[in-house]
Design an enzyme around this catalytic site. Structure first.
Site, mmCIF file in Angstrom:
data_model
loop_
_atom_site.group_PDB
_atom_site.id
_atom_site.type_symbol
_atom_site.label_atom_id
_atom_site.label_comp_id
_atom_site.label_asym_id
_atom_site.label_seq_id
_atom_site.Cartn_x
_atom_site.Cartn_y
_atom_site.Cartn_z
ATOM 1 N N PRO A 1 0.823 -1.208 0.000
ATOM 2 C CA PRO A 1 0.000 0.000 0.000
ATOM 3 C C PRO A 1 0.861 1.264 0.000
ATOM 4 C CG PRO A 1 -0.797 -1.585 1.609
ATOM 5 C CD PRO A 1 0.528 -2.083 1.129
ATOM 6 N N GLU A 2 0.668 2.076 -1.035
ATOM 7 C CA GLU A 2 1.330 3.371 -1.121
ATOM 8 C C GLU A 2 0.262 4.442 -0.923
ATOM 9 O OE1 GLU A 2 3.944 3.552 -4.564
ATOM 10 O OE2 GLU A 2 4.259 1.383 -4.500
#
Length: 290
Positions: free
Chosen positions: A2-3
């Protein structure tokens, strides 16, 4: 992993589906989840507290409680929040469950991570401020400009890819979006920051904003593990041009995408469109993101 776009999507899901709920009881199911305190203390500070907000700072997911504390989560590589129901109850790789109050008809919020790298802590306002104090500006803030980037890192001989991955330089960029950003800006990931021109700093700042905005619009990138609160994959993987496309045709020039290690990270780029010597090569690859 997850960015910024993936954490932003989860944050918005929490705002829509969970904010306002009472956490009747919290259970830590994996001993490595909690950092900076004990699992029992973490459970105590979450239990019998109402969730009053959800925020994101860089890749940190912040859940605000009516006590004034905040539960701060770093989802690292494979962290997933799942709301049950409507999602079927997960049985494996569980790290945390929050039992919501009776007014939510027995709903539970599960945190699942098969990699076991997700970390969390509960902080008061002062602790949260300290935790976030060294992070760079948000890409969509007024502070984040081409001039800011140039002033911050333009004098350094370091490679440009590791610099935009540095959360003290700009918040929220990870490996997937970094490759797409550099492709869009026509910059080789090994280019030294002190060789960039004013025009290249402008292209880089624009590409960071554009690619992260597209990731948010498409509700994140699911290469392998990412899911939203309702266990749905994102769609941005269908719009990637270079990440994990090694051997495929470059959409800008027709050459071949390559994969090499840069700064210890697998990196994907077009050697023709992104020349290491900084000379213009290939086509103008700033293709509009669909």
């Amino acid at each position: 992993m997850p960015e910024l776009p993936e954490v932003e999507t989860i944050k918005e899901d929490l705002r829509e589906l969970v904010v306002g709920a009472l956490v009747e009881r919290a259970e830590v199911l994996h001993p490595n989840l909690v950092e900076g305190g004990t699992a029992r203390e973490f459970e105590r500070r979450l239990s019998e507290r109402r969730i009053v907000g959800a925020r994101r700072r860089a890749k940190h997911l912040i859940v605000d409680l009516d006590s004034g504390d905040a539960a701060v989560f770093q989802l690292k590589i494979g962290g997933q929040f799942l709301l049950v129901p409507p999602v079927k109850e997960p049985k494996r790789n569980l790290m945390l469950v929050m039992h919501l109050g009776e007014e939510r008809a027995g709903e539970r919020l599960f945190l699942r991570d098969g990699t076991e790298f997700t970390r969390a802590r509960v902080l008061d306002r002062e602790g949260l401020e300290e935790r976030l104090s060294e992070l760079g500006p948000e890409p969509f803030s007024e502070e984040f400009t081409a001039e800011y980037l140039k002033q911050k890192v333009g004098g350094r001989r370091a490679q440009i890819k590791p610099l935009i991955l540095d959360q003290k330089v700009v918040s929220g960029v990870g490996n997937i979006y970094a490759d797409e950003i550099l492709y869009d800006a026509r910059l080789h990931p090994r280019r030294k920051a002190n060789t960039l021109t004013d025009g290249e700093w402008e292209r880089l700042a624009e590409a960071i904003k554009k690619n992260l905005a597209a990731g948010i619009e498409h509700r994140g990138t699911t290469v392998r593990l990412y899911r939203d609160l309702l266990d749905r994959p994102g769609d941005h993987q269908n719009h990637l041009r270079v990440f994990e496309k090694q051997g495929d045709e470059c959409p800008g020039c027709g050459g071949r995408i390559v994969r090499e290690k840069v700064g210890g990270r697998p990196s994907h780029f077009c050697p023709s469109c992104q020349r290491e010597d900084g000379e213009s090569g290939g086509a103008d690859v700033r293709l509009r993101l669909a």
